[in-house]
Design a protein around this motif. Sequence first.
Motif, mmCIF file in Angstrom:
data_model
loop_
_atom_site.group_PDB
_atom_site.id
_atom_site.type_symbol
_atom_site.label_atom_id
_atom_site.label_comp_id
_atom_site.label_asym_id
_atom_site.label_seq_id
_atom_site.Cartn_x
_atom_site.Cartn_y
_atom_site.Cartn_z
ATOM 1 N N ASP A 42 0.811 -1.216 0.000
ATOM 2 C CA ASP A 42 0.000 0.000 0.000
ATOM 3 C C ASP A 42 0.847 1.270 0.000
ATOM 4 O O ASP A 42 0.467 2.282 -0.577
ATOM 5 C CB ASP A 42 -1.001 -0.002 1.155
ATOM 6 N N ILE A 61 -3.087 -5.119 -4.333
ATOM 7 C CA ILE A 61 -2.412 -4.141 -3.486
ATOM 8 C C ILE A 61 -2.613 -4.629 -2.063
ATOM 9 O O ILE A 61 -3.759 -4.800 -1.624
ATOM 10 C CB ILE A 61 -3.026 -2.734 -3.647
ATOM 11 N N PHE A 65 -3.038 -0.560 5.050
ATOM 12 C CA PHE A 65 -3.687 0.638 4.516
ATOM 13 C C PHE A 65 -3.773 1.779 5.511
ATOM 14 O O PHE A 65 -4.673 2.606 5.458
ATOM 15 C CB PHE A 65 -5.066 0.291 3.937
ATOM 16 N N HIS A 68 -3.545 5.211 3.629
ATOM 17 C CA HIS A 68 -4.478 5.522 2.554
ATOM 18 C C HIS A 68 -5.578 6.457 3.018
ATOM 19 O O HIS A 68 -6.046 6.390 4.156
ATOM 20 C CB HIS A 68 -5.093 4.233 1.987
ATOM 21 N N GLU A 73 -9.116 3.710 -2.295
ATOM 22 C CA GLU A 73 -9.699 2.411 -2.012
ATOM 23 C C GLU A 73 -11.049 2.272 -2.696
ATOM 24 O O GLU A 73 -11.428 1.176 -3.116
ATOM 25 C CB GLU A 73 -9.829 2.221 -0.506
ATOM 26 N N PHE A 80 -7.591 -4.596 -3.496
ATOM 27 C CA PHE A 80 -6.989 -4.509 -2.172
ATOM 28 C C PHE A 80 -7.111 -5.824 -1.411
ATOM 29 O O PHE A 80 -8.170 -6.450 -1.380
ATOM 30 C CB PHE A 80 -7.633 -3.394 -1.351
#
Length: 221
Positions: A42, A61, A65, A68, A73, A80
């Motif tokens: 990430d 990915i 996270f 992020h 997302e 993800f």
Amino acid sequence: MKLKNTGIRMTDHKNKVLLFINGDAPKYFPNPENYDLIACTDGAFHYLKNLGFPLDKLDFISGDFDSHSGSDENVYDDKFIYTPDQDKTDFHKALEIIVQKGFATVDVFGGSGGEQDHFLGNLTVAFGFKDQLNIIFYDEFSEYYFVPKNFTVKGVKDKMVSLYPFPTVENITTKGLNWPLINGNLSITSRIGTRNFAVENEVSIEYEKGDLLIFIGKNYL
């Protein structure tokens, strides 16, 4: 950023993975068409996005996270894979996914640069997977990877070749280097084999015990 060959040796066959992790962003991207699976952690997702890598080429990915914003997302949520285990690095968890998917060869970009404890940690993670995966790191200076006890590399004349014990290597003999080793021993506490260079197109390495990293740089002369 343009997509082009980095000029560093790449494995020719397919059935391999391109993995970006969160070190220094590569100056050039390898051709995505040379890979069967493309992934990133990430943290690396941010530089891929900023540098114009075709994100639709990503197969997954992974990470926790924590870096992020949420907007990314929403667009790429189908790619993800949430891996919240704080006892493992994002690189480690990405390699676990790659093993589960049945791949064996991984070209890694972004393994060096930035905070050096991350670099050392990445080497340690790769060491833990060396019997499951053929992991080759690439950066702007060199390619580097763990080598087996009987190993030959071609196309390296005039390139810098550094041998780094992890943490020791016993009875090592090399051919094709400017400063050869004959039944020598290497150790991170006494003698390492860095900043050598190849005088032949082919370099061979044999050793009896231990583990060895090789760094192959750009032309030395």
